[in-house]
Write an enzyme that holds these catalytic residues in place. Structure first.
Site: not given
Ligand code: ARG
Length: 286
Positions: A81, A106, A151, A180, A280
């Site tokens: 990611d 992550r 998040r 996000h 992203c």
């Molecule tokens: N797979 C990543 C996650 O779920 C995707 C992140 C996408 N990034 C963003 N800025 N929306 O964390």
């Protein structure tokens, strides 16, 4: 009924001005979907790394052709990611607030990005609270819009306000597809000091209090359709005139043209398998 530019007379779209930007990107050399931390991801669906690289390259070349500067960070094997550099931090005036990721998968990305910031002359503010950088923090004029709900923790918003001495507006996301803030809001004129800075957003992605706050602050915002929102159409990058968007966001494309912006469409279908789009894959280095 929508009026066209030709017939609306006094409400013609203002002239838009592009400014040169500085971005950080990560070529997806090790891209795959190995785990599921958002509803877009399904490890059972095969991914094509070379297609991801080719699509990413089109985005990279698009920025260069617009005259922007793009820096690159190497993708660490085992951190698929990392291509979504927007989550790696948040930078204003050379100060980088580091990311502290929600999911263990992550978490090693946080130090990797902070190391890059340090090596490239940025002052790093080590984060004390969970946050996913520009994925959840968006600079609009002088104000920072900050997302929470999935998040970034709301105490990171306080930390952000202390570090930058700017107003931080907390917005709560309620739909897991839009986990996000940058999946639900697009900043169209992101320049510091621009009092007329505008945004586009998807109202249904927010709780009622946040929707009211957005209506109050941005009465002229573009409200996108559920269709465009549902393909992460809002996950786009504007330089004030050129707006790089997902090729499938046809309604948003039309809305942008009506407002005097220049939408440029790119296909990032492979990166959408990880739940990310144009924005992203792009971190602004201010
Ligand atoms: N797979 C990543 C996650 O779920 C995707 C992140 C996408 N990034 C963003 N800025 N929306 O964390």
């Amino acid at each position: 009924m929508t009026s066209t530019l030709e017939t609306s007379g006094q409400s013609a779209a203002p002239a838009r001005v592009a400014t040169k930007r500085h971005y950080l990107m990560c070529r997806p050399d090790h891209f795959t979907v190995a785990y599921r931390i958002n509803p877009w991801m399904d490890p059972a669906v095969p991914t094509d790394t070379s297609l991801a690289v080719a699509q990413w390259n089109t985005l990279y070349e698009t920025y260069l052709s617009l005259g922007h500067t793009v820096e690159l960070i190497d993708q660490v094997p085992g951190l698929p990611d990392m291509v979504y550099t927007a989550n790696g931090g948040f930078i204003i005036d050379n100060v980088a607030y580091g990311a502290l990721f929600t999911h263990p998968e992550r978490q090693p990305e946080g130090p990797a990005f902070m190391e890059w910031f340090r090596e490239h002359g940025y002052e790093v503010a080590e984060p004390a609270n969970t946050n996913e950088g520009e994925g959840d923090f968006l600079l609009v004029g002088d104000v920072i819009l900050a997302g929470t709900g999935f998040r970034s923790a709301s105490n990171s918003h306080e930390e952000l306000g202390e570090i930058y001495g700017r107003e931080v507006v907390t917005l709560t996301l309620v739909d897991p597809r839009f986990y996000h803030l940058d999946t639900a809001i697009s900043v169209l004129d992101p320049l510091t000091g621009d009092k007329t800075a505008n945004i586009a957003y998807l109202p249904s992605a927010f709780d009622t209090a946040s929707r009211l706050e957005l209506e109050k602050r941005f009465p002229d915002a573009i409200l996108v359709s559920e269709e465009d929102g549902a393909i992460l159409g809002l996950n786009s990058i504007s330089d004030g005139y050129n707006v790089v968007i997902a090729n499938r966001a046809v309604g948003f494309e039309k809305q942008l043209r009506e407002r005097g912006y220049n939408p440029i469409k790119v296909d990032l279908s492979e990166l959408l398998l990880g739940g990310g789009g144009v924005k992203c894959c792009t971190l602004e280095l201010r």
